[in-house]
Design a protein around this motif. Structure first.
Motif, PDB file in Angstrom:
ATOM      1  N   MET A  18       0.849  -1.206   0.000  1.00  0.00           N
ATOM      2  CA  MET A  18       0.000   0.000   0.000  1.00  0.00           C
ATOM      3  C   MET A  18       0.879   1.248   0.000  1.00  0.00           C
ATOM      4  SD  MET A  18      -3.204  -0.791   2.540  1.00  0.00           S
ATOM      5  CE  MET A  18      -2.251  -1.190   3.986  1.00  0.00           C
ATOM      6  N   SER A  58      -7.197   2.605  11.092  1.00  0.00           N
ATOM      7  CA  SER A  58      -6.349   1.509  10.633  1.00  0.00           C
ATOM      8  C   SER A  58      -5.482   2.003   9.489  1.00  0.00           C
ATOM      9  CB  SER A  58      -7.216   0.341  10.151  1.00  0.00           C
ATOM     10  OG  SER A  58      -7.786   0.660   8.894  1.00  0.00           O
ATOM     11  N   TYR A 115      -5.454   0.853   6.666  1.00  0.00           N
ATOM     12  CA  TYR A 115      -6.270   0.766   5.457  1.00  0.00           C
ATOM     13  C   TYR A 115      -7.083   2.049   5.256  1.00  0.00           C
ATOM     14  CZ  TYR A 115      -4.821  -3.920   6.453  1.00  0.00           C
ATOM     15  OH  TYR A 115      -4.049  -5.013   6.747  1.00  0.00           O
ATOM     16  N   ASP A 116      -7.571   2.595   6.362  1.00  0.00           N
ATOM     17  CA  ASP A 116      -8.290   3.874   6.285  1.00  0.00           C
ATOM     18  C   ASP A 116      -7.351   4.988   5.827  1.00  0.00           C
ATOM     19  OD1 ASP A 116     -11.135   3.483   7.507  1.00  0.00           O
ATOM     20  OD2 ASP A 116      -9.786   2.321   8.756  1.00  0.00           O
ATOM     21  N   PHE A 150      -4.773   4.648   3.992  1.00  0.00           N
ATOM     22  CA  PHE A 150      -4.485   4.421   2.572  1.00  0.00           C
ATOM     23  C   PHE A 150      -5.620   4.947   1.688  1.00  0.00           C
ATOM     24  CE2 PHE A 150      -4.850   1.520  -1.132  1.00  0.00           C
ATOM     25  CZ  PHE A 150      -3.655   1.835  -1.764  1.00  0.00           C
ATOM     26  N   LEU A 151      -6.872   4.639   2.062  1.00  0.00           N
ATOM     27  CA  LEU A 151      -7.997   5.053   1.224  1.00  0.00           C
ATOM     28  C   LEU A 151      -8.070   6.569   1.120  1.00  0.00           C
ATOM     29  CD1 LEU A 151     -10.980   2.644   2.030  1.00  0.00           C
ATOM     30  CD2 LEU A 151      -9.282   2.511   0.202  1.00  0.00           C
ATOM     31  N   MET A 199      -5.157   7.817  -1.075  1.00  0.00           N
ATOM     32  CA  MET A 199      -5.304   7.493  -2.498  1.00  0.00           C
ATOM     33  C   MET A 199      -6.388   8.361  -3.143  1.00  0.00           C
ATOM     34  SD  MET A 199      -3.131   5.430  -3.720  1.00  0.00           S
ATOM     35  CE  MET A 199      -3.888   4.832  -5.240  1.00  0.00           C
TER      36      MET A 199
END
Lengths: 406, 408
Positions: free
Chosen positions: B322, B380, B382-383, B385-386, B389
């Protein structure tokens, strides 16, 4: 009729199916008492009597999604909600409500119609108390919900009891019927398949696609990109890792493809990671949970809708997608694939096949338009009215048989 | 012979955290950094005001007092451009207090990338532009020239040292990491492999981390650490005529990482007095340290070494796919961004280069479940990253709109 949810207090497709099914029955003259496990007013429902089995608010019940077999009611203050700790407590209270209702009102029912494992115990009890035949309507099994595993043993046991005691079983697809036979050992002649339908009039609420909602995706489209979407819970049952792998494979052949994943679920982080590992994260979009306009616009912005489920009893989203003008790719393991022909089908594990189909549609406007147009004609013919007609015939037949047996 | 001295260097930094920027914001609005929720951990203003109260104001006051009290007390500071921008906006008095420190002539400002970026590893042009931007900002604000360089996260290799040497810096900072040093001590000046003039200062990580990481740890056998004990350790470290103790750490160690109630401020004040009470002892700024000491030898670090984690590498920023994807897509925009000559757009792009964004996407602690070792305003990686991006995609959309070309 024993249900777990009705719109707008629904967490998934079960509530939608129950609503339209009951409505179509009522329009043909059936009188329905519909029981839900929470307290709410349903202002949009005047065609049947809705009974509230508990004092839970629909919001509290949201935690107890129609698909979650394991869930604890969790409050920040640590207190139980109305003394109800988990979904089993709610089910018990639901059953007690049915008992009291029958005792008090002494109703005469032609049939008890119970939807899914959540209400099966109550259905069995109602059958014992009223002598009316029990019809168990299977929208999904614990086998499906666990992605083809054994799942929660309690849920599975309740399903088994319900299927055994039921006078007739309705499966929402041939796929589901086969699971009931193979996984629960129920004889085939006890099960009738009645596919779900779609009520297109429910979409006539003045909705118009708003190109600004997914503006970046619209920009991609104007550059010739094809938008692939899945509107779904992000769970293992939905086979989304295969979809992402197929996207990665497809972009090797044709790179103007993007994927929109609308929904949320426990697999989200895994899918984000996978897209990064495969080097396609820039073209995979995660919206989180969507409702209303964002939800419908997710369909509208898409060119291709993929239902990638490992095991899908029906798959209403595919019909919804077709209504919003998309080409469809469905797994053969989905019920909806049984009723549609103008679609691509693949086996859920066949990543190469899916990639091939994605590239095929993305690179041919003619193919895309033909698929969209033809599936539009096809899905509109599937109506709840037909389902209701079949059901009313079934109700009569089951009652007749009961009399003969008694 | 010159006195043995402590080179105290503090790094002052805050990033522009990316707000909860969704797919629905992408191409619709270009506000990546202003979080409307006043209570959010991604609200930069809220965090800045908090850290200013807990750390910048009390520590600058203390540093001023120490400078006024002890003529031999000296420090070096690196202050990032992203911090300066936020201070100018929300706490101008903090800027003023830094200016007062520099006016004493005993506080040196260290050069670095304005945006606290990892640009060195992605684009040399961009890297140099950020070093220049930082030099310029320091010149404007403090009226001084920087002459010693530190790279983001102390990420260092031979190539960086050679660049800094050629660029005219007289000193550069790095981690004093055992596998590199082997039998050698970090308490000398070294000459980086392949350089002519530049001096290398290596962090004494044991003594630095005693303050930065362990000071308030009650499970540590040395807790509570007293100024007496620490002074003894310092003296022991420079036995055998070793000239330097390089104490490098985050400025926010004082008051933010270690809260005031741990006694860190009192400890510091007492330690400085204790150290200087021995007349063989002094403090050096980073330039003095390299000017007054001849290199004791040559040191080579072909692979990148940072001051982070047990691994001392870049895996906290570039270790997973990521992070690699995110930075790859960000830096891929460079040419299109630069040719817009749109200052706002360029600034947004550069703010996204701040290494903290990639750090928030780090999964190596998250997967271990050791989330407490991991400092992030996101739920997280992942959050993180979103949101990032989506911002990168929006940048791309703006470029597309600007240049009226394809290429999304």
């Amino acid at each position: 009729m024993l249900g777990w949810e009705l719109p707008p207090h629904n967490s998934g497709g079960l509530g939608v199916a129950c609503y339209h099914l009951a409505k179509a029955l009522a329009l043909q003259g059936t009188t329905i008492d519909f029981v839900v496990p929470y307290s709410a007013t349903h202002e949009n429902i005047d065609f049947m009597t809705v009974h509230n089995a508990t004092k839970l608010s629909p919001l509290e019940r949201y935690g107890l999604g129609a698909y979650d077999s394991q869930f604890l009611l969790d409050r920040k203050d640590g207190a139980d909600v109305a003394g109800l700790k988990d979904i089993r407590d709610v089910q018990r209270q639901y059953t007690r409500f049915i008992e009291r209702h029958i005792e008090k009102e002494q109703p005469t029912y032609d049939a008890i119609h119970a939807h899914d494992w959540l209400t099966m115990e109550a259905g069995i009890r109602a059958k014992q108390l009223t002598d009316a035949p029990l019809i168990v309507h299977v929208h999904s099994t614990e086998f499906d919900r666990s992605g083809g595993g054994s799942g929660n043993p309690i849920a599975r046991e309740i399903e088994y009891q319900g299927l055994i005691v039921a006078d007739r079983i309705i499966a929402v697809s041939e796929v589901t019927k086969q699971i009931i036979i193979s996984q629960y050992g129920i004889p085939a002649d006890k099960i009738e398949v009645m596919h779900n339908a779609i009520d297109v009039t429910s979409f006539d609420d003045g909705y118009e696609y708003d190109r600004r909602t997914y503006r970046y995706l619209e920009s991609l489209k104007s550059e010739g990109y094809t938008i692939v979407s899945a509107v779904t819970r992000l769970t293992i049952q939905k086979g989304l890792t295969n979809l992402i792998r197929a996207m990665a494979m497809a972009t090797q052949k044709y790179d103007r493809i993007a994927l929109l994943l609308a929904g949320d679920g426990e697999q989200r982080n895994e899918l984000i990671q996978l897209a990064s590992d495969l080097g396609i994260s820039d073209k995979v979009f995660f919206t989180g949970f969507v409702r209303g306009k964002q939800w419908r616009d997710a369909y509208s912005v898409s060119d291709i809708f993929v239902l990638s489920s490992v095991s899908e009893p029906f798959g209403l989203t595919a019909l919804e997608a077709a209504h919003h003008d998309t080409a469809l790719i469905l797994t053969r393991q989905s019920g909806v694939a049984e009723v549609l022909n103008n679609v691509y089908k693949y086996d859920f594990w066949d990543v190469t096949r899916l990639a091939d189909q994605l590239v095929g549609i993305a690179t041919s406007y003619a193919l895309r338009d033909t698929l969209k147009e033809n599936v539009r004609r096809e899905y509109a013919k599937i109506s709840w009215d037909d389902v209701a007609t079949k059901l009313r015939t079934l109700y009569v037949a089951v009652r007749e048989r009961e009399r003969v047996l008694v | 012979m010159s006195k043995r001295g402590i080179t105290l260097y503090l790094h002052v930094h805050q990033p522009h955290r990316v707000r909860d920027y969704t797919v629905f914001d992408t191409a619709a609005n270009h506000n990546y950094f202003t979080e409307p929720d006043p209570l959010s951990g991604r609200n930069n203003e809220r965090i800045f005001r908090k850290v200013a109260d807990k750390s910048y104001r009390p520590m600058n006051a203390l540093l001023q007092k120490m400078l006024d009290t002890h003529p031999d007390f000296k420090i070096s500071l690196s202050i990032t451009g992203t911090l300066i921008e936020q201070a100018e906006q929300w706490a101008p008095d903090v800027i003023e207090s830094f200016q007062n420190l520099v006016k004493t002539g005993r506080v040196e400002i260290v050069a670095e990338t304005y945006y606290h970026s990892l640009a060195f590893f992605y684009s040399r042009d961009e890297f140099v532009a950020q070093v220049e931007a930082h030099k310029q900002k320091i010149r404007e604000l403090f009226g001084v020239e920087t002459s010693v360089f530190r790279n983001t996260e102390l990420a260092y290799n031979d190539e960086l040292a050679q660049w800094a040497d050629g660029y005219g810096f007289k000193g550069i900072l790095a981690e004093g990491w055992d596998p590199i040093l082997d039998w050698r001590s970090p308490n000398f000046v070294y000459r980086p492999e392949g350089t002519e003039k530049i001096g290398l200062l290596l962090k004494n990580y044991r003594l630095s981390d005693d303050l930065a990481f362990r000071f308030s740890n009650r499970a540590w056998k040395e807790w509570p650490l007293t100024a007496d004990t620490y002074t003894e350790w310092a003296h022991a470290a420079v036995a055998d005529n070793q000239p330097l103790i390089n104490l490098f750490m985050d400025y926010e160690t004082f008051g933010e990482h270690q809260w005031a109630d741990t006694g860190i401020f009192e400890f510091f004040e007492e330690f400085v007095g204790r150290w200087l009470s021995n007349e063989d002892n002094t403090f050096y700024t980073v330039s003095e340290a390299v000017e007054k000491h001849e290199p004791a030898g040559t040191i080579s670090m072909p692979a990148t070494v940072t001051w982070a984690d047990a691994e001392r590498d870049l895996t906290a920023w570039l270790g997973n796919s990521m992070q690699q994807e995110a930075l790859h897509h960000l830096y891929a925009l460079e040419k299109d961004v630069m040719r817009t000559q749109d200052l706002e757009l360029i600034a947004d792009w550069r703010r996204l280069q701040t290494s903290d964004h990639a750090y928030y996407m780090c999964t190596k602690w998250f997967t271990d479940g050791d989330v407490h070792a991991y400092f992030s305003p996101y739920e997280s990686p992942y959050d993180a990253f979103l949101a990032f991006m989506n911002a990168v995609r929006d940048m791309r959309w703006r470029l597309h709109a600007h240049h009226k070309t394809g290429g999304l």
